[in-house]
Design an enzyme around this catalytic site. Sequence first.
Site, PDB file in Angstrom:
ATOM      1  N   SER A 129       0.833  -1.197   0.000  1.00  0.00           N
ATOM      2  CA  SER A 129       0.000   0.000   0.000  1.00  0.00           C
ATOM      3  C   SER A 129       0.871   1.252   0.000  1.00  0.00           C
ATOM      4  O   SER A 129       1.674   1.449  -0.905  1.00  0.00           O
ATOM      5  CB  SER A 129      -0.949  -0.037   1.201  1.00  0.00           C
ATOM      6  N   ASP A 185      -6.013  -3.390  -2.403  1.00  0.00           N
ATOM      7  CA  ASP A 185      -4.867  -3.052  -1.553  1.00  0.00           C
ATOM      8  C   ASP A 185      -4.217  -4.308  -0.977  1.00  0.00           C
ATOM      9  O   ASP A 185      -4.898  -5.179  -0.429  1.00  0.00           O
ATOM     10  CB  ASP A 185      -5.356  -2.139  -0.416  1.00  0.00           C
TER      11      ASP A 185
END
Length: 811
Positions: free
Chosen positions: A507, A653
Amino acid sequence: MLNSFFRGLLGAEEPPTKVLEVRSDNYIARSIHYREDSMLLYGPKIPNDGKNPKDKYYEIVLHKPFTESLHQMYSLFRSESMETAEEKFIVYKERIPIYIQITKECTVPSLQKLCDTLSEHQSWSIAHLIAHFGYHEYFNNPVVQKYINDIDPITGATPLMVAVKTCSVRVVQSLVSLNCSLDTIDMEGNTVFHYAAASNKEIINALASKTSTSLNVYNKQGYTPLHMACLANAPDCARALMLAGADVNLSAAKRSTSVLPGIVGDILQDNQPKLYQQDMKHGGTPLHWAISREVIEALVDKNCDINALNFDGRTALHIMVLRGRLECAIALLSRGAEHSLCDNELNTPLHLAVKQSNIAIVQALVVFGADLEAKNNMGYTARHLVHTEMSNSNADKILYVLHAVGAKRCPEESRGCGPSCSARGDYNGVPPAPAPGAAARDLVSQMLAVAAMDKSASLEASEKQGKLLCLDGGGIRGLVLIQILLHLEEAVGRPIISCFDWVAGTSTGGILALALSSGKSLRECQRLYFKLKEYAFVGMRPYASEPLEAILKECLGTETVMTDIQHPKLMILAVLADRKPVDLHIFRNYQSAQDILNDLNGTSSPREAAPPGAGGGDACFRPPRPQEQLAWQAARATGAAPSYFRAFGKYLDGGLMGNNPTLDALTELAELRLAFRGSGQLEKVPKTNLKVVVSCGTGLIPVSQLKDIDVFKPGSLFETARLAWGLSAIGSLLVDQATQSDGRVVERARAWCACAGAPYYRFCPPLSRDVAMDECSDERLVTMLWEAHAYMRDHRDMVKELAALLTDTGQ
């Protein structure tokens, strides 16, 4: 008349320059030295009987024109010196008669004004006089037009300059319409715009409609017209000059370094209310006068010099600190403003922030790297100023803010020090209350570290060892990662990314890894994150993807593929969410273990031609190879946090499966090692045997108390409400667990590293509050960064120990 009566009574004479109405019969016995039409120079009366005091003077007398009476006359000047009277006569005879002929004004008051003006400006032409008195209609006269470009030989001023100085808009407009010269420079180097700087915007607009060539000329004092407008405290004129195209980057007294022109008129046109007019009198650029982040960013984009100085030697950052504008200060710092420049009193912005008792701005300057030991012209550091110039409740807090990040005490020889800064003092301020945290396992951690060191020392010296950096996810808390790495970089003395062979990121950590590997510095990444905060987190969740993608493309390039990044080897985690169960995917810039084995066996995995981000595809989809994968797409995929941003095609993510990527990175390296060995390519085995593992987190949030969570079949409306709360709480707990990057995840990683003989370093500062992934408050963010800064300072021994490992080139 009353004054004349008293003068006559007291025997006092009139001043020699006062215009008097006289009769011709008083001059019958006087000789005439010069005559020029209606103007005469009389000599003293000879012999002088002393009855009339004026009989002893040389006297300039004007016969009143335009009248049949020859007895009406005006005494313009009187002097006992023939030389003085002759000089004055020459000045008067060439101007006064023609002036009266044109204006038809011949009264005592009008003649007095004319004579006084000629006494002050003896070399003015008739056009200068007409301009001075504001008679715009007389410039239609051919006689006056002959002189519109005359230059005063003493001052170098033209009639246009005179008109501008007297703020006569109509005269200026008349002269401009007659195409008078606009490029004349007077004896002091002033252009017509220098004169206009203290006039009004209508005059500036009239001049600018014809020319802009002299807008940015310096006069002999080293000022441009814009500087003159600032000195005159004329904000409307300053604004008009900038709208006309004045370059805001030209510093007073001609600074030697050159910068790109800063032409910001269009920005000011749209943001007039967003400038603080009171600051204009101190000079500088519109950045000094801005009161909003939007204006600052627009001005910087227009090449407005971010480090320009005003008349006090202060940058825009100094001014924002003085005015307490945190948002503006952050905007300047995140755009690269120098944080430790000194003003004319050698005060840095940090000195001023301490004087202003502004804790948030002090923290902001600290985390952006302000010089803590800079001294002003009194020899005082920021720490010394805390208790010598502060008397409010914030003093103790600011002292601790400075102390916790390493601000030194004053040397022994310093005078005027208190217990907060003297060399022998022991007071360091008041720390904030500690936030509740999870139970520490320091003893176990120390034992595992020792075990890892022992095993590392026993490994074969001939085998190459690699260094692994792992960066957690956490949204805007990626700023914490940057703060940690800044300390490590300072300790090793070179770009931190060059110290590692492998970098894994999830991320926000993946985005940071890609940015650093693409050549961005840590400070550039810090600015990138503040830009993300302002442009990506706008509106309602999920946020629009376009601003985020535009920033990623700008940072990483639109055509850069993963294999274009040669060093270090990257592992960027994402989740493939087009199948059940979902699968972890790693974006790489090297060949995966599976591909190594496939190449060995002559097989390949099915791949879809469509790039990531495209919809559709079958369940056998596998992402493109590294040489086909765009870097910005990898960054976008790893940052596709559910509910914050839309999914990137098939990707979500990576934090959903590996928010702390350490275990996945260790697994990846183990698989690579086995793949190379299994394929008989031992000589190609990369540095998968690790010398050190560094894991960086985005902050430990405080532990909070939860009520008992119970899920049951409701039997009443009240129980239905309890069930709804329970389901929500369970959902939150499940998300927290899925994205967990500390606790048992760290303990497992430390244990695995100990077994592998790789020293494990974990940096994750405790935070005083839970900072959201999309937090936009500058005050909360700088507090978070200061806490990270103080944490790293507190762990400086561990940082120094790690730096020795990272800089050790031995294998």
